[in-house]
Enzyme design. Structure first.
Site, PDB file in Angstrom:
ATOM      1  N   LYS A 282      44.225  41.574  31.334  1.00 39.86           N
ATOM      2  CA  LYS A 282      43.293  42.523  31.940  1.00 39.86           C
ATOM      3  C   LYS A 282      44.141  43.594  32.612  1.00 39.86           C
ATOM      4  O   LYS A 282      44.893  43.291  33.552  1.00 39.86           O
ATOM      5  CB  LYS A 282      42.391  41.826  32.957  1.00 39.86           C
ATOM      6  N   GLU A 286      39.493  47.421  37.490  1.00 43.15           N
ATOM      7  CA  GLU A 286      39.188  46.836  38.795  1.00 43.15           C
ATOM      8  C   GLU A 286      40.455  46.634  39.628  1.00 43.15           C
ATOM      9  O   GLU A 286      40.626  45.628  40.299  1.00 43.15           O
ATOM     10  CB  GLU A 286      38.432  45.515  38.622  1.00 43.15           C
ATOM     11  N   ARG A 318      41.918  42.953  26.952  1.00 44.90           N
ATOM     12  CA  ARG A 318      40.515  43.165  27.305  1.00 44.90           C
ATOM     13  C   ARG A 318      40.185  44.654  27.382  1.00 44.90           C
ATOM     14  O   ARG A 318      40.957  45.440  27.933  1.00 44.90           O
ATOM     15  CB  ARG A 318      40.167  42.495  28.634  1.00 44.90           C
ATOM     16  N   LYS A 354      33.441  42.897  25.858  1.00 37.53           N
ATOM     17  CA  LYS A 354      32.255  42.193  26.341  1.00 37.53           C
ATOM     18  C   LYS A 354      31.070  42.489  25.430  1.00 37.53           C
ATOM     19  O   LYS A 354      31.010  43.520  24.773  1.00 37.53           O
ATOM     20  CB  LYS A 354      31.926  42.602  27.773  1.00 37.53           C
ATOM     21  N   ASP A 359      28.210  44.711  31.960  1.00 38.61           N
ATOM     22  CA  ASP A 359      28.886  43.543  32.540  1.00 38.61           C
ATOM     23  C   ASP A 359      27.989  42.314  32.502  1.00 38.61           C
ATOM     24  O   ASP A 359      27.465  41.908  33.529  1.00 38.61           O
ATOM     25  CB  ASP A 359      29.297  43.849  33.978  1.00 38.61           C
ATOM     26  N   GLU A 381      33.562  38.973  23.770  1.00 42.57           N
ATOM     27  CA  GLU A 381      33.616  38.139  24.966  1.00 42.57           C
ATOM     28  C   GLU A 381      32.198  37.912  25.481  1.00 42.57           C
ATOM     29  O   GLU A 381      31.481  38.858  25.805  1.00 42.57           O
ATOM     30  CB  GLU A 381      34.469  38.811  26.044  1.00 42.57           C
ATOM     31  N   GLU A 387      26.924  34.361  35.723  1.00 39.41           N
ATOM     32  CA  GLU A 387      27.175  35.173  36.906  1.00 39.41           C
ATOM     33  C   GLU A 387      25.967  36.004  37.298  1.00 39.41           C
ATOM     34  O   GLU A 387      25.698  36.198  38.483  1.00 39.41           O
ATOM     35  CB  GLU A 387      28.380  36.072  36.631  1.00 39.41           C
ATOM     36  N   HIS A 503      22.063  45.369  36.785  1.00 34.66           N
ATOM     37  CA  HIS A 503      23.001  45.344  37.911  1.00 34.66           C
ATOM     38  C   HIS A 503      22.322  45.614  39.252  1.00 34.66           C
ATOM     39  O   HIS A 503      22.862  46.324  40.112  1.00 34.66           O
ATOM     40  CB  HIS A 503      24.131  46.347  37.685  1.00 34.66           C
ATOM     41  N   TRP A 525      29.773  50.493  42.061  1.00 29.15           N
ATOM     42  CA  TRP A 525      29.564  49.171  42.653  1.00 29.15           C
ATOM     43  C   TRP A 525      28.178  49.060  43.286  1.00 29.15           C
ATOM     44  O   TRP A 525      27.780  47.967  43.700  1.00 29.15           O
ATOM     45  CB  TRP A 525      30.633  48.898  43.714  1.00 29.15           C
TER      46      TRP A 525
END
Length: 678
Positions: A282, A286, A318, A354, A359, A381, A387, A503, A525
């Site tokens: 990765k 982030e 990734r 992903k 996400d 992925e 989560e 999200h 975020w």
């Protein structure tokens, strides 16, 4: 969409019902319980013999089958019954892991060109017998769709699991290499039973110390335990390791000293672990270090590591990237950074993407990179640990989600499943006795393995297989529990993120609703970034009048996605009075979806209550307890979300929908420092 491919043998198998055990179970045996069959006396099962190989893996296969047959068909002496012969045969046309199972004149033959293929053949036969099929009717000819089928563990060396909801890590780094927990053998066995052949044992947010000699010795002990089960060990590598632990002043991938350091480190790893799988990285995401820190591309970084490994393994790089200084729509950033690099990566580099562009949301469109990099090895992925779907507390069977993205047509020459060369899943295992925190979360581990082996499998078949082996073969049980499982993820979408919302989860723990959060340092975020609701409307315009994220898809696929009302607010900003094809306005439909989700969970709980006669009391009570939690929390999601939408829109709820029992500020004041997986 896949019911047409279901096997007719299910109906016959369902008629063979094992007696209900009165004893308590704890879920440790997963789908490998091998509950005794009620018709055991009607079958004569002979000895199991092994031919053509005497390797540890081949012996495991033989012993595994002997134990399973003794449990499934108790009380037999093995004389004068249908024998089972495991035979390794040279066949250059059989892919690694492929096998055949066929009855032949009173003998069931399992043949494969490799010992791992024999092991997979044994587990496949056990799967059929565990569902109640007569042994003399089992005929299989299978090969894995992908050469690499792996789990990514987000486990840290101190035992904490990032986004882990089933206790602490199963990898006991403190006592390794002197003691390998016996549980690792059981973990490897479970993975082998569903065809998983690779495991990344540490977090993608990697620590450089994992590449130090003392940790390589620990990894070697794990690799030695995994190897007989056909599983290769991989490590997440921190890109800055040459600087962090190597004494260099830089980690620039074009610096000769950096390249030499990585080559020496790879040689050290392969000296300790000859079948070491390679690195997962990765980078520049982030806050993680990466090649862009030195003005280099992702291809520069990946190819440097690929050269160090050579033909011995792979580098999995990734594509989950987004940066605070990048003002582009977050869902576009991975495509923007990686698609221009198609054809630039070394042949032993796999770009891991992903399933969606954001996400791991309860529902999002497939990632536009699928099909858009035809000259690059690609892996998909998936997230097995939930989560964003209620952790281990909520029952959400993920096979329909996985199937949805695998079956999606890219518009660039086939489906998503056809555009990738490998499948990876973020693991949901932990130290809890039942491995996954709740019993039904075992089904997601199982579903991942089955779809990584064959992405064409229908979700209904996977649910039936798992439920029959894990709980009961009783036809009444299966008729009730399979639909419950298949509809569960849609219920989560309804009470969490209906109509393309995404999200809107709480900060940090991603557990409960928090669409109001708007005060975090980075805009992407904040949940408000993903819905932008105000008095005039809601949603993100990702058409050409907005961020134009739709343009990253093939034109015909973009047109389909733009018209999909389940993704309405993902791709469009619309007024509250926007009229759907049903004739209802958005403001009428939104609370209807929330209420539908809550009602579905109540129905799941009611259905499960009727299934007590078919499940041991301990596990039935545990599932019932979690469904009680899910019912309460689905209501919380509905009430808190609607309270916020009412406030920002300035509208009262449409008639027929109950008001939230608390004002908005009550929901906003809730805090959950004890939420797991922070």
């Amino acid at each position: 969409m896949r019911f047409a491919r279901l096997c007719a043998s299910w109906l016959a198998a369902a008629l063979i019902v094992a007696p209900v055990s009165a004893g308590a179970e704890d879920g440790y045996r997963l789908w490998l319980r091998h509950a005794p069959r009620a018709d055991a006396a009607q079958h004569r099962i002979g000895p199991v013999t092994l031919e053509g190989s005497d390797s540890p893996t081949a012996r495991l296969a033989r012993d595994e089958l002997q134990r399973a047959l003794a449990t499934l068909f108790p009380g037999q002496d093995g004389a004068n019954g249908m024998a089972v012969v495991l035979r390794r045969i040279p066949d250059p046309h059989m892919r690694e892991g492929a096998f055949r199972v066929a009855p032949d004149r009173g003998v069931v033959r399992i043949t494969a060109a490799s010992d791992t293929g024999l092991l997979y053949g044994v587990f496949a036969l056990m799967r059929e017998l565990g569902q109640g099929r007569p042994i003399d009717t089992v005929r299989l000819d299978e090969a894995p769709a992908y050469a690499l089928r792996m789990l990514n563990h987000w486990d840290n060396p101190d035992g904490h699991v990032e986004r882990g909801y089933a206790g602490r890590s199963i990898f006991d780094w403190w006592h390794l290499p002197d003691r390998v927990d016996p549980r690792i053998t059981d973990y490897a066995r479970a993975n082998a039973s569903i065809g998983i052949n690779g495991v990344v044992v540490n977090n993608v947010n990697a620590r450089a110390m994992m590449l130090e000699p003392r940790y390589i010795a620990k990894a070697r002990a794990l690799a030695d335990t995994l190897r007989p089960w056909g599983i290769r060990l991989y490590l997440s590598a921190r890109f800055s390791a040459p600087r962090d632990i190597g004494g260099l002043e830089t980690a620039d991938p074009l610096d000769p000293a950096v390249r030499a350091w990585w080559k020496a480190k790879a040689d050290e790893l392969y000296a300790a672990i000859p079948d070491f799988g390679g690195f997962l990285v990765k980078a520049n995401s982030e806050g993680q270090p990466g090649p862009q820190d030195y003005g280099r591309s992702h291809a520069d970084g990946a190819n440097m590591l690929a050269a160090a490994i050579g033909g011995r393994g792979v580098v999995i790089w990734r594509a989950f990237v987004y940066a605070a200084e990048n003002t582009e729509d977050r869902v576009k950033q991975a495509y923007s950074e990686f698609q221009p690099l198609d054809g630039s990566f070394a042949s032993n580099v796999i770009v891991q993407v992903k399933n969606g562009p954001l996400d791991f949301q309860p529902r999002e469109p497939f990632h536009p990179l699928f099909g858009a990099m035809p000259r690059t090895g690609m892996a998909m992925e998936l997230q097995i640990t939930k989560e964003y779907l209620g952790f281990a507390s909520h029952l959400a069977f993920l096979a329909p989600l996985f199937e949805e993205v695998l079956d999606a047509r890219t518009g660039r020459g086939g489906t998503v499943a056809q555009s990738v060369t490998a499948i990876a899943g973020v693991a949901n295992t932990g130290s809890d006795r039942n491995w996954t925190g709740s019993d039904f979360d075992q089904a997601n581990w199982y579903a991942f393995g089955r779809l990584a082996w064959d992405p064409r499998l229908p979700s209904a078949q996977i649910a039936r297989e798992w439920a029959a082996q894990t709980f009961s073969r009783n036809p009444d049980f299966l008729r009730a529990v399979v639909p419950l499982m298949l509809n569960s993820r849609a219920a989560v979408v309804d009470y969490m993120t209906p109509l393309g919302l995404a999200h809107v989860m709480g900060t940090g723990h991603h557990y409960g609703p928090a669409p109001w959060v708007a005060d975090l340092d980075r805009p992407e975020w904040n949940p408000v970034y993903y819905h932008r609701a105000d008095a005039t409307g809601i949603g993100v315009d990702r058409t050409r009048t907005g961020t134009n994220a739709l343009a990253q898809y093939a034109p015909d696929i973009a047109q389909q996605l733009a018209a999909d009302e389940d993704l309405l607010l993902w791709f469009h900003r619309v007024p509250w009075d926007y009229r759907l094809r049903s004739g209802a306005t958005l403001w009428q439909e939104l609370p209807r979806r929330y209420d539908r989700g809550v009602a579905a969970v109540r129905g799941m709980a009611a259905t499960w209550a009727t299934l007590a006669p078919h499940v041991d009391p301990a596990r039935h009570r545990s599932v019932a307890d979690f469904l009680k939690i899910q019912t309460r929390e689905a209501q919380w999601w509905r009430d808190a979300s609607l309270a916020y939408w009412m406030a920002v829109s300035g509208r009262a709820l449409p008639p027929g929908h109950a008001l939230p029992p608390h004002p908005l500020d009550w929901y906003q004041a809730q805090r959950f420092p004890e939420a797991p997986g922070e």
